[in-house]
Design an enzyme around this catalytic site. Structure first.
Site, PDB file in Angstrom:
ATOM      1  N   GLU A   9     -27.682  24.838   6.128  1.00 47.91           N
ATOM      2  CA  GLU A   9     -26.821  25.954   5.739  1.00 47.91           C
ATOM      3  C   GLU A   9     -27.660  27.061   5.112  1.00 47.91           C
ATOM      4  O   GLU A   9     -28.847  26.883   4.843  1.00 47.91           O
ATOM      5  CB  GLU A   9     -25.748  25.499   4.733  1.00 47.91           C
ATOM      6  CG  GLU A   9     -24.339  25.371   5.300  1.00 47.91           C
ATOM      7  CD  GLU A   9     -23.755  26.692   5.785  1.00 47.91           C
ATOM      8  OE1 GLU A   9     -24.424  27.737   5.646  1.00 47.91           O
ATOM      9  OE2 GLU A   9     -22.634  26.698   6.299  1.00 47.91           O
ATOM     10  N   HIS A  15     -17.182  29.421  18.222  1.00 47.55           N
ATOM     11  CA  HIS A  15     -16.052  30.313  18.537  1.00 47.55           C
ATOM     12  C   HIS A  15     -16.057  31.609  17.733  1.00 47.55           C
ATOM     13  O   HIS A  15     -15.238  32.491  17.976  1.00 47.55           O
ATOM     14  CB  HIS A  15     -14.723  29.578  18.384  1.00 47.55           C
ATOM     15  CG  HIS A  15     -14.318  29.307  16.965  1.00 47.55           C
ATOM     16  ND1 HIS A  15     -13.053  28.887  16.625  1.00 47.55           N
ATOM     17  CD2 HIS A  15     -14.990  29.376  15.783  1.00 47.55           C
ATOM     18  CE1 HIS A  15     -12.962  28.714  15.331  1.00 47.55           C
ATOM     19  NE2 HIS A  15     -14.120  29.007  14.794  1.00 47.55           N
ATOM     20  N   ASP A  69     -31.301  29.203   9.112  1.00 49.43           N
ATOM     21  CA  ASP A  69     -30.583  30.268   9.809  1.00 49.43           C
ATOM     22  C   ASP A  69     -30.509  29.861  11.273  1.00 49.43           C
ATOM     23  O   ASP A  69     -31.545  29.731  11.941  1.00 49.43           O
ATOM     24  CB  ASP A  69     -31.349  31.582   9.647  1.00 49.43           C
ATOM     25  CG  ASP A  69     -30.753  32.731  10.455  1.00 49.43           C
ATOM     26  OD1 ASP A  69     -29.796  32.498  11.228  1.00 49.43           O
ATOM     27  OD2 ASP A  69     -31.260  33.860  10.329  1.00 49.43           O
ATOM     28  N   PHE A  70     -29.284  29.654  11.796  1.00 50.91           N
ATOM     29  CA  PHE A  70     -29.186  29.093  13.148  1.00 50.91           C
ATOM     30  C   PHE A  70     -29.566  30.064  14.269  1.00 50.91           C
ATOM     31  O   PHE A  70     -29.484  29.722  15.447  1.00 50.91           O
ATOM     32  CB  PHE A  70     -27.821  28.461  13.418  1.00 50.91           C
ATOM     33  CG  PHE A  70     -26.608  29.289  13.104  1.00 50.91           C
ATOM     34  CD1 PHE A  70     -26.439  30.564  13.615  1.00 50.91           C
ATOM     35  CD2 PHE A  70     -25.594  28.754  12.302  1.00 50.91           C
ATOM     36  CE1 PHE A  70     -25.311  31.304  13.348  1.00 50.91           C
ATOM     37  CE2 PHE A  70     -24.446  29.492  12.023  1.00 50.91           C
ATOM     38  CZ  PHE A  70     -24.309  30.774  12.549  1.00 50.91           C
ATOM     39  N   GLY A  87     -24.957  24.699  10.095  1.00 52.16           N
ATOM     40  CA  GLY A  87     -23.897  25.540   9.530  1.00 52.16           C
ATOM     41  C   GLY A  87     -22.752  24.688   9.030  1.00 52.16           C
ATOM     42  O   GLY A  87     -21.581  25.039   9.189  1.00 52.16           O
ATOM     43  N   GLY A  88     -23.101  23.574   8.398  1.00 50.63           N
ATOM     44  CA  GLY A  88     -22.117  22.539   8.056  1.00 50.63           C
ATOM     45  C   GLY A  88     -21.369  22.721   6.757  1.00 50.63           C
ATOM     46  O   GLY A  88     -20.780  21.755   6.252  1.00 50.63           O
TER      47      GLY A  88
END
Length: 398
Positions: A261, A303, A283-284, A233-234
């Site tokens: 990503e 978060h 997709d993480f 997700g960088g």
């Protein structure tokens, strides 16, 4: 209890001594000085003034919001001065309303007065003019979130604890009348709101240099066939470019830097802008395809979600990690005891999380979360200022 006159004098003298120690553009020193000033102010002001200050802050926020959305700051740029009447004509709003908004901004020393009903920028108001390295996009995002802040009291009175951690029943979604959609799905229904969010995410990120990537040189040189860093997700690869720079392009090895990503994000990135970095759609929430990398890297991802969603994300990475792999999480780490008079940034972001379904965590909370997916917290690498940190974790040892 208010400070005595003698205590006030002593603390002002202490402030003066601290100010004399400042050297050049010492931002950390200035931050410490501001903390001392703010604590003194709170001890000197009478309790009723606290309410007045909060009222002032709310009105000040509203006036900045009006000025940004009407384009007042844009029209003021490059002018020695401009009148309320001229601004009103430019934005098609009654000049009396413009004058009333600007009075609040002038009284707050945010905008300069240039005579009766005439105004000019200050170095502070220029931060809200569109462009690089400004706060305008972040402000606009908080303005969107403020709609949900107002509804949170009623939400908490009428909703269960389980609903608060349901990513489809967040205060943000409910405030915009879209219960059943996630925060990001709600954003996507309004192109302007989505653009505001994306722009704010491209503004300067966390402090760099907290984790010593140079210390991994020996391991990478010994096993260059293993991917070096997988940035999950960088975004547009900003972190990997910094790591590339810090390590002399991965210590001169063939070990990969991989940017994972969403496809739509990767399509916007010119490969020439991230030379030496491999783009990979991912997709993480799904199984991690890259096995046994030296480092799995999450920056400002965890978060955004409640614990049960984070567990799903983290277990995908944990399932791909080898015995010597590291997991690095770039997040704010809240102190176990609230820091009185210190930087409010992490606490403000934590409240954003309350609205959108995420949260900031303490070191203890990180350790507990990591433990639920077979990981153990190794160390928290703290930054020089604020609550910026990198949480380092590995697979639990038998």
């Amino acid at each position: 209890m208010s400070a005595s006159n003698g205590e006030i004098v002593q603390r002002i003298e202490s402030l003066l001594a601290s100010a004399k120690k400042l050297q050049g553009d010492d931002q950390y020193g200035r931050f410490g000085l501001l903390k001392e000033i703010d604590l003194l102010y709170q001890d000197v002001e009478p309790p009723i003034n606290t309410f007045f200050k909060q009222w002032t802050s709310l009105t000040f926020f509203s006036c900045i919001d009006i000025a940004i959305k009407l384009g007042l700051f844009e029209h003021m740029k490059g002018r020695e001065s401009i009148t309320a009447k001229e601004l009103g004509a430019l934005v098609n709003v009654d000049d009396d309303v413009i004058a009333r908004v600007m009075r609040v901004l002038v009284a707050s020393r945010f905008v300069a007065s240039k005579g009766e009903d005439a105004y000019a920028h200050t170095h502070k108001s220029l931060v809200y003019v569109k462009g690089e390295h400004t706060a305008v996009d972040s402000f606009n995002l908080i303005s969107l979130l403020a709609v949900s802040y107002i509804t949170i009291p009623e939400y908490l009175k009428t909703r269960s604890a389980d609903e608060l951690v349901d990513i489809r029943k967040t205060p943000y979604a409910c405030a915009y009348g879209m219960e059943g959609k996630t925060f990001y799905e709600v954003l996507s229904t309004n192109p302007d709101h989505l653009d505001t969010f994306n722009r704010s995410m491209s503004e300067p990120g966390p402090e760099w240099g907290m984790f010593p990537f140079e210390s991994l040189r020996e391991n990478v040189l010994a096993e260059p066939e293993r991917p070096f860093v997988v940035d999950i997700g960088g975004g547009k690869g900003q972190a990997l470019l910094r790591i590339q720079e810090e390590t002399g392009k991965v210590f001169g090895t063939s070990s990969q830097l991989i940017l994972q990503e969403r496809p739509d994000v990767l399509e916007q990135i010119n490969q020439d802008d991230i030379a030496g970095i491999t783009k990979m759609p991912y997709d993480f929430h799904t199984k991690q395809p890259v096995k046994d990398a030296h480092v799995y890297f999450f920056s400002q991802i965890i978060h955004n979600y409640p614990d049960h969603v984070c567990q799903d994300i983290l277990k995908q990475a944990a399932g791909a990690m080898g015995p010597s792999s590291r997991l690095l999480i770039v997040e704010a780490v809240l102190p176990a005891q609230t820091d009185v008079g210190g930087d409010m940034g992490a606490y403000l972001i934590d409240f954003v999380g309350l609205a959108m379904g995420g949260k900031e965590r303490t070191e203890k909370e990180f350790a507990t979360l990591l433990g639920t997916v077979g990981l153990e917290l190794v160390k928290v690498w703290h930054g020089k200022a604020r609550h910026h940190a990198i949480v380092e974790a590995r697979l639990k040892r038998a």
